[in-house]
Design an enzyme around this catalytic site. Structure first.
Site, PDB file in Angstrom:
ATOM      1  N   GLY A  13       0.830  -1.216   0.000  1.00 18.75           N
ATOM      2  CA  GLY A  13       0.000   0.000   0.000  1.00 18.75           C
ATOM      3  C   GLY A  13       0.851   1.247   0.000  1.00 18.75           C
ATOM      4  CE1 TYR A 156      -9.016  -0.092   9.378  1.00 23.39           C
ATOM      5  CE2 TYR A 156      -9.215   0.867  11.582  1.00 23.39           C
ATOM      6  CZ  TYR A 156      -8.518   0.734  10.394  1.00 23.39           C
ATOM      7  OH  TYR A 156      -7.348   1.423  10.212  1.00 23.39           O
ATOM      8  CB  THR A 159      -9.160  -6.617  10.733  1.00 19.30           C
ATOM      9  OG1 THR A 159      -9.165  -5.189  10.628  1.00 19.30           O
ATOM     10  CG2 THR A 159     -10.432  -7.185  10.156  1.00 19.30           C
TER      11      THR A 159
HETATM   12  P1  NAP Z   1      -5.184   5.164   2.287  1.00 17.63           P
HETATM   13  O1  NAP Z   1      -4.677   6.544   2.072  1.00 17.63           O
HETATM   14  O2  NAP Z   1      -6.584   4.833   1.967  1.00 17.63           O
HETATM   15  O3  NAP Z   1      -4.187   4.167   1.478  1.00 17.63           O
HETATM   16  C1  NAP Z   1      -4.434   2.794   1.539  1.00 17.63           C
HETATM   17  C2  NAP Z   1      -3.331   2.041   0.840  1.00 17.63           C
HETATM   18  O4  NAP Z   1      -3.619   0.642   0.969  1.00 17.63           O
HETATM   19  C3  NAP Z   1      -3.237   2.356  -0.628  1.00 17.63           C
HETATM   20  O5  NAP Z   1      -1.890   2.358  -1.023  1.00 17.63           O
HETATM   21  C4  NAP Z   1      -3.990   1.213  -1.285  1.00 17.63           C
HETATM   22  O6  NAP Z   1      -3.473   0.841  -2.567  1.00 17.63           O
HETATM   23  C5  NAP Z   1      -3.754   0.057  -0.321  1.00 17.63           C
HETATM   24  N1  NAP Z   1      -4.891  -0.842  -0.366  1.00 17.63           N
HETATM   25  C6  NAP Z   1      -6.174  -0.580  -0.021  1.00 17.63           C
HETATM   26  N2  NAP Z   1      -6.950  -1.638  -0.288  1.00 17.63           N
HETATM   27  C7  NAP Z   1      -6.140  -2.583  -0.836  1.00 17.63           C
HETATM   28  C8  NAP Z   1      -6.353  -3.883  -1.338  1.00 17.63           C
HETATM   29  N3  NAP Z   1      -7.564  -4.440  -1.379  1.00 17.63           N
HETATM   30  N4  NAP Z   1      -5.287  -4.563  -1.813  1.00 17.63           N
HETATM   31  C9  NAP Z   1      -4.061  -4.024  -1.803  1.00 17.63           C
HETATM   32  N5  NAP Z   1      -3.791  -2.791  -1.354  1.00 17.63           N
HETATM   33  C10 NAP Z   1      -4.824  -2.083  -0.879  1.00 17.63           C
HETATM   34  O7  NAP Z   1      -5.006   4.725   3.788  1.00 17.63           O
HETATM   35  P2  NAP Z   1      -3.903   5.141   4.887  1.00 17.63           P
HETATM   36  O8  NAP Z   1      -4.550   6.078   5.817  1.00 17.63           O
HETATM   37  O9  NAP Z   1      -2.642   5.476   4.272  1.00 17.63           O
HETATM   38  O10 NAP Z   1      -3.796   3.734   5.651  1.00 17.63           O
HETATM   39  C11 NAP Z   1      -2.598   2.963   5.679  1.00 17.63           C
HETATM   40  C12 NAP Z   1      -2.688   2.010   6.851  1.00 17.63           C
HETATM   41  O11 NAP Z   1      -2.813   2.765   8.059  1.00 17.63           O
HETATM   42  C13 NAP Z   1      -3.918   1.085   6.800  1.00 17.63           C
HETATM   43  O12 NAP Z   1      -3.569  -0.197   7.246  1.00 17.63           O
HETATM   44  C14 NAP Z   1      -4.877   1.726   7.777  1.00 17.63           C
HETATM   45  O13 NAP Z   1      -5.768   0.804   8.323  1.00 17.63           O
HETATM   46  C15 NAP Z   1      -3.906   2.282   8.813  1.00 17.63           C
HETATM   47  N6  NAP Z   1      -4.452   3.388   9.626  1.00 17.63           N
HETATM   48  C16 NAP Z   1      -4.836   4.559   9.060  1.00 17.63           C
HETATM   49  C17 NAP Z   1      -5.336   5.587   9.873  1.00 17.63           C
HETATM   50  C18 NAP Z   1      -5.791   6.905   9.311  1.00 17.63           C
HETATM   51  O14 NAP Z   1      -6.428   7.697  10.036  1.00 17.63           O
HETATM   52  N7  NAP Z   1      -5.476   7.250   8.081  1.00 17.63           N
HETATM   53  C19 NAP Z   1      -5.435   5.380  11.245  1.00 17.63           C
HETATM   54  C20 NAP Z   1      -5.022   4.166  11.787  1.00 17.63           C
HETATM   55  C21 NAP Z   1      -4.517   3.174  10.977  1.00 17.63           C
HETATM   56  P3  NAP Z   1      -4.083   1.383  -3.962  1.00 17.63           P
HETATM   57  O15 NAP Z   1      -4.413   2.833  -3.781  1.00 17.63           O
HETATM   58  O16 NAP Z   1      -2.978   1.151  -4.948  1.00 17.63           O
HETATM   59  O17 NAP Z   1      -5.295   0.554  -4.269  1.00 17.63           O
END
Ligand code: NAP
Length: 250
Positions: A13, A156, A159
């Protein structure tokens, strides 16, 4: 020479948000990057160009992690590009997503969240651990929601709680090989996943949650991951490290 010079790191990701920031930070520390993306090919290619500017051109691998068959496909792409044997030093399981959630959620949400947020990290670790060098680093991007009750995001959170346990068990399993396994638990971080913080009202709410009175940025998490990926963190394993700016202090 950076702290990660000579190391090879896979970030899942990496196309957007926190994963993109992690990839940039590890590359700045000297690592050779393998950037994984699913749908955001253009963004991943643009990031690869940017990182190439630091001196080492990254490899790209792709695959939707909701399909179990794509785990093997990703492993094959890695082997094709960087070879077999123990070629990997750092694995960051960052890819994750949200789906309609809550106590009344349906089976497709349950299965879809488990598949990407929990099953994929488990099988990536299982299949790539044989490709990891002694002294390697595994970092799982979990969430502060793994430790608090928010019924509207309970699947969520479940998981991510599973990911915390996976971190604990794999840390014991791989300790004898000198491989550390840790998790970071972000709170609200500005990204597409938490796009609501971009509004004035959203920024106010998110800032009020942190004791530092500001919105968390992807780089805030990336810097912690870079520490865990470095030799400085060699004596830390099996830990779930808060990365929320004090959001969960009571
Ligand atoms: P984001 O901006 O939505 O980016 C998500 C990333 O995960 C993208 O690179 C996307 O790839 C990839 N992804 C999503 N669904 C996928 C799938 N089915 N198969 C393969 N890759 C997939 O989210 P983020 O905020 O950066 O989140 C990154 C991590 O941090 C996640 O695990 C999330 O749960 C965790 N997190 C986020 C927050 C928050 O507030 N943002 C808080 C706590 C934890 P593509 O775009 O190429 O599809």
């Amino acid at each position: 020479m950076g702290k990660l010079t000579g190391k090879t790191a896979l970030v899942t990701g990496a196309s957007r948000g926190i994963g993109r920031a992690i990839a940039l930070r590890l590359a700045k520390d000297g690592a050779r990057l393998v950037l994984h993306y699913a749908r955001s090919r253009d963004a991943a290619e643009a990031l690869a160009e940017e990182i190439a500017g630091f001196g080492i051109r990254p490899f790209l691998v792709s695959g939707d992690l909701s399909d179990i068959a794509n785990i093997d496909a990703i492993v094959s792409q890695i082997e094709d590009q960087i070879g077999g044997g123990e070629v990997l030093d750092i694995l960051v399981n960052n890819a994750g997503h949200l789906l309609p959630d809550g106590p009344e959620a349906g089976e497709s949400s349950f299965d879809g969240l488990v598949a990407v947020n929990l099953r994929a990290p488990f099988f990536l670790i299982q299949k790539l651990s044989v490709r990891m060098k002694s002294g390697g680093r595994i970092v799982n991007v979990s969430s502060g929601l793994s430790k608090m009750a928010l019924p509207s995001a309970m699947l969520y959170g479940m998981t991510k709680a599973g990911l915390n346990h996976l971190t604990l068990s794999f840390a014991k399993e791989f300790g004898p090989r000198g491989i550390t396994v840790n998790a970071v638990l972000p709170g609200i971080i500005r990204s597409d996943m938490s796009a609501w913080v971009d509004s004035e009202e959203g920024a106010r709410i998110a800032s009020a949650r942190s004791v530092f009175a500001r919105v968390g940025e992807p780089a805030d998490v990336a810097d912690i991951v870079a520490f865990l990926a470095s030799d400085d963190a060699r004596w830390v394993t099996g830990e779930c490290i808060d990365a929320s700016g004090g959001q969960f202090l009571v």
